[in-house]
Design a protein around this motif. Structure first.
Motif, PDB file in Angstrom:
ATOM      1  N   PHE A 241       0.820  -1.207   0.000  1.00 34.27           N
ATOM      2  CA  PHE A 241       0.000   0.000   0.000  1.00 34.27           C
ATOM      3  C   PHE A 241       0.860   1.265   0.000  1.00 34.27           C
ATOM      4  O   PHE A 241       0.548   2.245  -0.681  1.00 34.27           O
ATOM      5  N   GLU A 242       1.937   1.252   0.770  1.00 28.52           N
ATOM      6  CA  GLU A 242       2.809   2.419   0.831  1.00 28.52           C
ATOM      7  C   GLU A 242       3.411   2.736  -0.543  1.00 28.52           C
ATOM      8  O   GLU A 242       3.486   3.901  -0.956  1.00 28.52           O
ATOM      9  N   CYS A 243       3.828   1.689  -1.236  1.00 22.43           N
ATOM     10  CA  CYS A 243       4.470   1.907  -2.533  1.00 22.43           C
ATOM     11  C   CYS A 243       3.461   2.273  -3.619  1.00 22.43           C
ATOM     12  O   CYS A 243       3.794   3.049  -4.526  1.00 22.43           O
ATOM     13  N   LEU A 244       2.248   1.741  -3.544  1.00 18.13           N
ATOM     14  CA  LEU A 244       1.220   2.182  -4.479  1.00 18.13           C
ATOM     15  C   LEU A 244       0.962   3.671  -4.313  1.00 18.13           C
ATOM     16  O   LEU A 244       0.825   4.408  -5.294  1.00 18.13           O
ATOM     17  N   ASN A 245       0.923   4.112  -3.057  1.00 15.03           N
ATOM     18  CA  ASN A 245       0.693   5.533  -2.792  1.00 15.03           C
ATOM     19  C   ASN A 245       1.816   6.397  -3.362  1.00 15.03           C
ATOM     20  O   ASN A 245       1.564   7.399  -4.043  1.00 15.03           O
ATOM     21  N   MET A 246       3.059   6.013  -3.096  1.00 18.93           N
ATOM     22  CA  MET A 246       4.193   6.805  -3.591  1.00 18.93           C
ATOM     23  C   MET A 246       4.264   6.792  -5.112  1.00 18.93           C
ATOM     24  O   MET A 246       4.539   7.828  -5.737  1.00 18.93           O
ATOM     25  N   ALA A 247       4.037   5.632  -5.696  1.00 15.69           N
ATOM     26  CA  ALA A 247       4.117   5.524  -7.158  1.00 15.69           C
ATOM     27  C   ALA A 247       3.063   6.392  -7.835  1.00 15.69           C
ATOM     28  O   ALA A 247       3.324   7.033  -8.861  1.00 15.69           O
ATOM     29  N   ALA A 248       1.851   6.416  -7.263  1.00 15.94           N
ATOM     30  CA  ALA A 248       0.785   7.237  -7.832  1.00 15.94           C
ATOM     31  C   ALA A 248       1.058   8.717  -7.589  1.00 15.94           C
ATOM     32  O   ALA A 248       0.838   9.560  -8.467  1.00 15.94           O
ATOM     33  N   TRP A 250       3.912  10.272  -7.277  1.00 19.28           N
ATOM     34  CA  TRP A 250       5.015  10.774  -8.097  1.00 19.28           C
ATOM     35  C   TRP A 250       4.910  10.341  -9.565  1.00 19.28           C
ATOM     36  O   TRP A 250       5.815  10.626 -10.347  1.00 19.28           O
ATOM     37  N   LYS A 251       3.824   9.645  -9.909  1.00 17.03           N
ATOM     38  CA  LYS A 251       3.614   9.172 -11.284  1.00 17.03           C
ATOM     39  C   LYS A 251       4.841   8.418 -11.797  1.00 17.03           C
ATOM     40  O   LYS A 251       5.412   8.741 -12.835  1.00 17.03           O
ATOM     41  N   GLY A 314       5.091   8.524 -19.304  1.00 16.32           N
ATOM     42  CA  GLY A 314       5.101   9.369 -18.124  1.00 16.32           C
ATOM     43  C   GLY A 314       3.749   9.525 -17.471  1.00 16.32           C
ATOM     44  O   GLY A 314       3.533  10.469 -16.703  1.00 16.32           O
ATOM     45  N   GLU A 315       2.819   8.594 -17.745  1.00 18.54           N
ATOM     46  CA  GLU A 315       1.463   8.707 -17.209  1.00 18.54           C
ATOM     47  C   GLU A 315       1.265   7.960 -15.902  1.00 18.54           C
ATOM     48  O   GLU A 315       0.159   7.896 -15.383  1.00 18.54           O
ATOM     49  N   GLY A 316       2.355   7.384 -15.371  1.00 20.78           N
ATOM     50  CA  GLY A 316       2.275   6.785 -14.046  1.00 20.78           C
ATOM     51  C   GLY A 316       2.064   5.293 -14.010  1.00 20.78           C
ATOM     52  O   GLY A 316       2.106   4.603 -15.027  1.00 20.78           O
ATOM     53  N   PRO A 317       1.817   4.791 -12.800  1.00 22.10           N
ATOM     54  CA  PRO A 317       1.762   3.343 -12.564  1.00 22.10           C
ATOM     55  C   PRO A 317       0.416   2.716 -12.908  1.00 22.10           C
ATOM     56  O   PRO A 317      -0.589   3.406 -13.083  1.00 22.10           O
ATOM     57  N   THR A 318       0.426   1.390 -13.006  1.00 21.11           N
ATOM     58  CA  THR A 318      -0.780   0.590 -13.224  1.00 21.11           C
ATOM     59  C   THR A 318      -0.701  -0.636 -12.336  1.00 21.11           C
ATOM     60  O   THR A 318       0.377  -1.215 -12.161  1.00 21.11           O
TER      61      THR A 318
END
Length: 433
Positions: A241-248, A250-251, A314-318
């Motif tokens: 959860f922490e990494c999903l938050n950071m990835a989203a 900071w895209k 550059g549109e971020g994580p999935t």
């Protein structure tokens, strides 16, 4: 799949074992809004072109099912309806056969005493590794789990290097110091297998941050993407959860790939998770969440293309949930007595390699003789890897403390400059420290 001005919510398929009613409305699904990510469509586009930047940031992302792949309209030209070319299809088949044959050989070698410790095999899940990793370039990164042999092979690490690592030999990709659960290759940007669940996700997030930093701060030509592989059991772990938050936030150019094989060792996914639909956790953080049939390499590949391309732009994580199944126990030490035989039999009929072979033959993308030739080639590659690993030397004792301490003097090296482990008294516990 046609697009209209009104976004349609497509419910993902439930697991074969799910007791939930598919007709039951879901509050989480009701809240979903228009998205710029529509699963396996050929092009990504925004449904509402007039949305302001502020409202776009606050909008939740639609999560869709990969079943839309099956609903594609047939083109007038049958060739254009094929999901892969002949060359691509043969490459996918060869990679999947390599993964399966390599793991089958690992089982033989383990029971012959050539490997030690825990060995977790990937049989049945090949469509996920092949579907994603064969779309990557050499500079792209892969972060794996303890079930990492096939991820390394798909990324290009030679079978000899992987088998030698399993044998604990110096010719292994980690010089025999990593073993089954810790495959690593700097050359191929395989950033490691990780024994504990969830611990690879922060590493993958950091690798994705590096790519973004190089591109936006250092102004380098860098569009590298990172794939983070992990299982369903990891999705209840805090680091996820922490990494999903950071990835989203900071895209970051990363794709979180959940290999949901429905079992976390001996715990059923449906018993361990309040909401078993993992893909929904993506929209909760403002990123696309997609469910795909992980037993179909062509469906996986369609989704992977979209997610990887999106990250490069550059549109971020999935977050991609691949519903798959392992054909063996959790590890080779697991008698696999907890899973229902009928469940295992059901998924055995959905073998991803058999399915791809059927597709290639029915669509005249390959002949039976071509596929047999590939199987024969892979058989030779795997046998050669075993012979090479068996004949390779074991690490010297002096290698024991390398990469452990920056300065091993006072720890593993005595005043005379020799390794303490070479002192006969060392193993007796009476050597002077």
């Amino acid at each position: 799949m046609a697009c209209s001005a009104t976004a349609k919510i497509i419910q993902p398929p439930m697991s074969i074992n799910s007791t939930r009613s598919p007709d039951k409305s879901d509050n989480c699904t009701k809240l979903l809004c228009p998205s710029s990510f529509l699963g396996p469509n050929k092009k990504l586009f925004s449904i509402n072109k007039t949305i302001s930047p502020l409202s776009r940031r606050s909008a939740t992302v639609v999560a869709v099912s990969s079943d839309v792949v099956k609903k594609k309209k047939v083109e007038s030209n049958p060739v254009s309806n094929l999901l892969v070319t002949k060359e691509e299809g043969l490459e996918l088949y060869e990679d999947m056969v390599l993964g399966r044959s390599f793991e089958d050989m690992c089982a033989q070698m383990y029971y012959r005493g050539k490997m030690f410790g825990f060995v977790h095999l990937y049989n049945g899940q090949e469509a996920v590794s092949t579907g994603f990793i064969k779309l990557l370039g050499n500079r792209d990164c892969v972060v794996s789990t303890y079930r990492d042999h096939v991820h390394a092979l798909s990324k290009g690490v030679p079978a000899r290097a992987v088998m030698s690592e399993l044998f604990g030999k110096t010719t292994g990709c980690c010089r025999g110091q990593g073993g089954s659960m810790h495959m690593f290759s700097k050359e191929h940007n395989v950033l490691g297998g990780f024994a504990f669940i969830g611990e690879g996700i922060p590493v993958a997030t950091g690798a994705a941050f590096t790519s973004k930093y190089r591109r936006e701060v250092l102004k380098e030509d860098c569009d590298d993407v990172t794939l983070a592989f992990f299982g369903d059991g990891t999705c209840n772990n805090g680091q996820f959860f922490e990494c999903l938050n950071m990835a989203a936030l900071w895209k970051l150019p990363i794709v979180f790939v959940v290999e949901n094989n429905l079992w976390a060792i001996g715990m059923s996914h449906l018993r361990a998770t309040s909401d078993p639909q993992i893909w929904k956790k993506g929209p909760a953080f403002g990123m696309p969440g997609v469910h795909v049939d992980g037993m179909d390499v062509l469906k996986v590949r369609e989704i992977a293309k979209e997610a990887i391309t999106r990250a490069r732009r550059g549109e971020g994580p999935t977050l991609v949930e691949c519903e798959t199944y392992r054909f063996r126990g959790h590890s080779l030490a697991d008698p696999d007595e907890l899973r229902d035989p009928s469940e295992k039999a059901h998924y055995a009929t959905r073998d991803p390699i058999t399915a791809l072979k059927k597709y290639l033959l029915e669509n005249n993308l390959a002949s039976e003789s071509e596929l047999i030739a590939i199987e024969k080639k892979i058989e030779e590659v795997v046998e050669d890897a075993v012979e090479f690993a068996d004949e390779s030397p074991v690490p010297a004792r002096s290698q024991l403390l390398e990469n452990v301490f920056a300065d091993p003097r006072g720890f593993g090296i005595g005043p005379d400059g020799k390794y303490r482990c070479e002192d006969p008294k060392f193993t007796e516990g009476t050597a002077q420290v």
